[in-house]
Design a protein around this motif. Structure first.
Motif, mmCIF file in Angstrom:
data_model
loop_
_atom_site.group_PDB
_atom_site.id
_atom_site.type_symbol
_atom_site.label_atom_id
_atom_site.label_comp_id
_atom_site.label_asym_id
_atom_site.label_seq_id
_atom_site.Cartn_x
_atom_site.Cartn_y
_atom_site.Cartn_z
ATOM 1 N N THR A 291 0.837 -1.198 0.000
ATOM 2 C CA THR A 291 0.000 0.000 0.000
ATOM 3 C C THR A 291 0.871 1.247 0.000
ATOM 4 O O THR A 291 1.964 1.248 0.562
ATOM 5 C CB THR A 291 -0.928 0.024 1.233
ATOM 6 N N VAL A 292 0.375 2.306 -0.633
ATOM 7 C CA VAL A 292 1.085 3.574 -0.671
ATOM 8 C C VAL A 292 0.065 4.697 -0.860
ATOM 9 O O VAL A 292 -0.981 4.499 -1.473
ATOM 10 C CB VAL A 292 2.141 3.598 -1.813
ATOM 11 N N THR A 293 0.357 5.864 -0.298
ATOM 12 C CA THR A 293 -0.509 7.039 -0.439
ATOM 13 C C THR A 293 0.194 8.066 -1.317
ATOM 14 O O THR A 293 1.373 8.369 -1.112
ATOM 15 C CB THR A 293 -0.837 7.650 0.933
ATOM 16 N N VAL A 294 -0.547 8.604 -2.312
ATOM 17 C CA VAL A 294 0.027 9.561 -3.263
ATOM 18 C C VAL A 294 -0.801 10.849 -3.244
ATOM 19 O O VAL A 294 -2.031 10.804 -3.359
ATOM 20 C CB VAL A 294 0.045 8.969 -4.687
ATOM 21 N N VAL A 309 3.451 6.993 -9.661
ATOM 22 C CA VAL A 309 3.352 6.302 -8.375
ATOM 23 C C VAL A 309 4.658 5.561 -8.111
ATOM 24 O O VAL A 309 5.114 4.792 -8.961
ATOM 25 C CB VAL A 309 2.174 5.305 -8.372
ATOM 26 N N THR A 311 7.287 2.733 -6.651
ATOM 27 C CA THR A 311 7.213 1.300 -6.361
ATOM 28 C C THR A 311 8.320 0.929 -5.380
ATOM 29 O O THR A 311 9.306 1.657 -5.228
ATOM 30 C CB THR A 311 7.366 0.458 -7.641
ATOM 31 N N GLU A 316 9.011 3.925 -10.965
ATOM 32 C CA GLU A 316 7.673 4.494 -10.870
ATOM 33 C C GLU A 316 6.775 3.840 -11.913
ATOM 34 O O GLU A 316 7.255 3.350 -12.948
ATOM 35 C CB GLU A 316 7.702 6.008 -11.094
ATOM 36 N N ARG A 330 -9.216 4.458 -3.439
ATOM 37 C CA ARG A 330 -8.136 3.471 -3.590
ATOM 38 C C ARG A 330 -8.126 2.935 -5.025
ATOM 39 O O ARG A 330 -9.178 2.662 -5.603
ATOM 40 C CB ARG A 330 -8.319 2.315 -2.602
ATOM 41 N N VAL A 349 -3.041 1.941 -4.260
ATOM 42 C CA VAL A 349 -2.693 3.361 -4.195
ATOM 43 C C VAL A 349 -3.883 4.158 -3.658
ATOM 44 O O VAL A 349 -4.985 4.111 -4.226
ATOM 45 C CB VAL A 349 -2.287 3.898 -5.577
ATOM 46 N N THR A 350 -3.672 4.867 -2.582
ATOM 47 C CA THR A 350 -4.684 5.774 -2.048
ATOM 48 C C THR A 350 -4.308 7.206 -2.434
ATOM 49 O O THR A 350 -3.180 7.643 -2.165
ATOM 50 C CB THR A 350 -4.769 5.666 -0.515
#
Length: 388
Positions: A291-294, A309, A311, A316, A330, A349-350
């Motif tokens: 999970t990752v927040t952008v 995004v 990785t 990216e 999400r 990705v959030t």
């Protein structure tokens, strides 16, 4: 050297499906393939696969270490000498065709099974063999527990590492035989090295542990000054191991035979490695998904955009968000999670809409114009009331 009993019973080459002259590279390749196929996370609730996974891990723990592999090959080449696997002793106590009744076989850990094994030729702890194969019997070493901190990236990808711990180990001075340098243990004259003494009762022979050698089969006249004759000392040691890809925080890995040494030819205990996965400054994990927040701008959320995004590998990927995307929504990037055989998890990705804390005059004017354009008209505000 005290051979471990399971080394006689298990063909680790057969477990991994490789030949005895396989290269280290071929051994590692076979292990990774089997470990991936049999991993518990891929076979939830499958106890058969779980046991096979443990066997494969135990086999690689030995064959993946050149020193332990050489020792294993040597032990296997010796055959069951001193392994406690012999049958009835022809012409021995009890007479030709008689059976040896070992008191320890009933009262000890082997129970009645060892007694019947001796009677019907299966052999047991009291069978003929090298010193230490009877009497008090082989004793398994204790398990050792250690904690290992693993970086988030390494937990996802897997890593070969070295554990540094202090525990009981084979004495470095006497190599585990307990005797002072320049001397060696002597065969016990009272029991002729068998570790037990017989009391002939005709067809049966009652046996009991030898009191002179305490069932060890040997007598140490000049004990090692380091271990005082025990063959074991407490000292720092290093254990090399591979942490498989995809391990989770709190998971325990069992390294067979890497615990404290056994006694009287018994197998060593296991090393239980408790893993603590350290958090990542940017990525999180949900099962096999990363999970990752952008952050994105209001304009990107409203109009849609292609967003870069990051990785875990360092590059990216491009995520295309649709017009009208809401903050906190999400989005899935397939195949960018934790790798498994036959597939991988995903990268979730959030997106979060960033609100600027300071505005230029032009920005303020643009936002005010947008507000005016999107605000309800006065007609709408009065709900069409003709008196207003």
């Amino acid at each position: 050297m005290n051979p471990q009993r399971e080394w006689f019973e298990k063909d680790y080459y057969d477990v991994l499906g490789v030949s005895k002259d396989a290269s280290d590279k071929d051994v590692k390749k076979a292990y990774r393939k089997l470990a991936s196929e049999l991993h518990p996370d891929k076979n939830p609730g499958n106890t058969v696969a779980e046991e096979k996974f443990k066997d494969v891990s135990a086999a690689y723990d030995v064959l993946g270490d050149p020193e332990r592999r050489a020792e294993y090959d040597e032990v296997r080449a010796m055959g069951p000498i001193g392994g406690g696997f012999g049958g009835p002793r022809p012409g021995g106590a009890g007479g030709p065709g008689g059976f040896s009744f070992n008191v320890g076989d009933v009262s000890g850990a082997g129970g009645l099974g060892d007694l019947l094994g001796n009677m019907f030729g299966r052999g047991g702890r009291g069978g003929a063999g090298a010193p230490g194969s009877a009497g008090v019997g082989p004793r398994r070493g204790s398990d050792v527990t250690a904690q290992l901190d693993v970086a988030f990236d390494d937990a996802v990808r897997g890593i070969e590492t070295t554990l540094h711990l202090t525990s009981d180990a084979r004495c470095s001075t006497c190599s585990g035989d307990g005797a002072k340098a320049g001397t060696s243990p002597k065969i016990c004259q009272n029991c002729s090295g068998r570790g037990v003494v017989d009391d002939n009762q005709g067809f049966f022979a009652m046996t009991s542990p030898c009191r002179v050698c305490q069932g060890n089969g040997v007598v140490i006249e000049y004990p090692c000054e380091t271990c005082h004759g025990t063959g074991i000392e407490r000292r720092p040691r290093e254990v090399k191991t591979r942490i498989p890809a995809g391990v989770k925080d709190g998971q325990t890995i069992r390294l067979t035979g890497r615990g404290t040494p056994g006694r009287n030819g018994g197998p060593a205990g296991d090393l239980l490695v408790q893993l603590r996965v350290l958090p990542h400054r940017r990525f999180g994990r949900d099962g096999d998904d990363l999970t990752v927040t952008v952050p994105i701008t209001f304009a990107q959320a409203a109009l849609g955009a292609d967003v870069d995004v990051p990785t875990l590998e360092g590059g990216e990927v491009t995520l295309r968000i649709k017009p009208g995307t809401q903050s906190g929504s999400r989005h899935r990037v397939r195949g960018r999670g934790v790798e498994r055989s036959g597939g991988s998890g995903n990268l979730i990705v959030t997106v979060e809409v960033q609100v600027p804390t300071e505005l230029t005059d032009d920005q303020r004017s643009a936002i005010e114009a947008l507000d005016a354009a999107t605000a309800p008209s006065s007609a709408h505000a009065t709900s069409g009331d003709p008196t207003s």
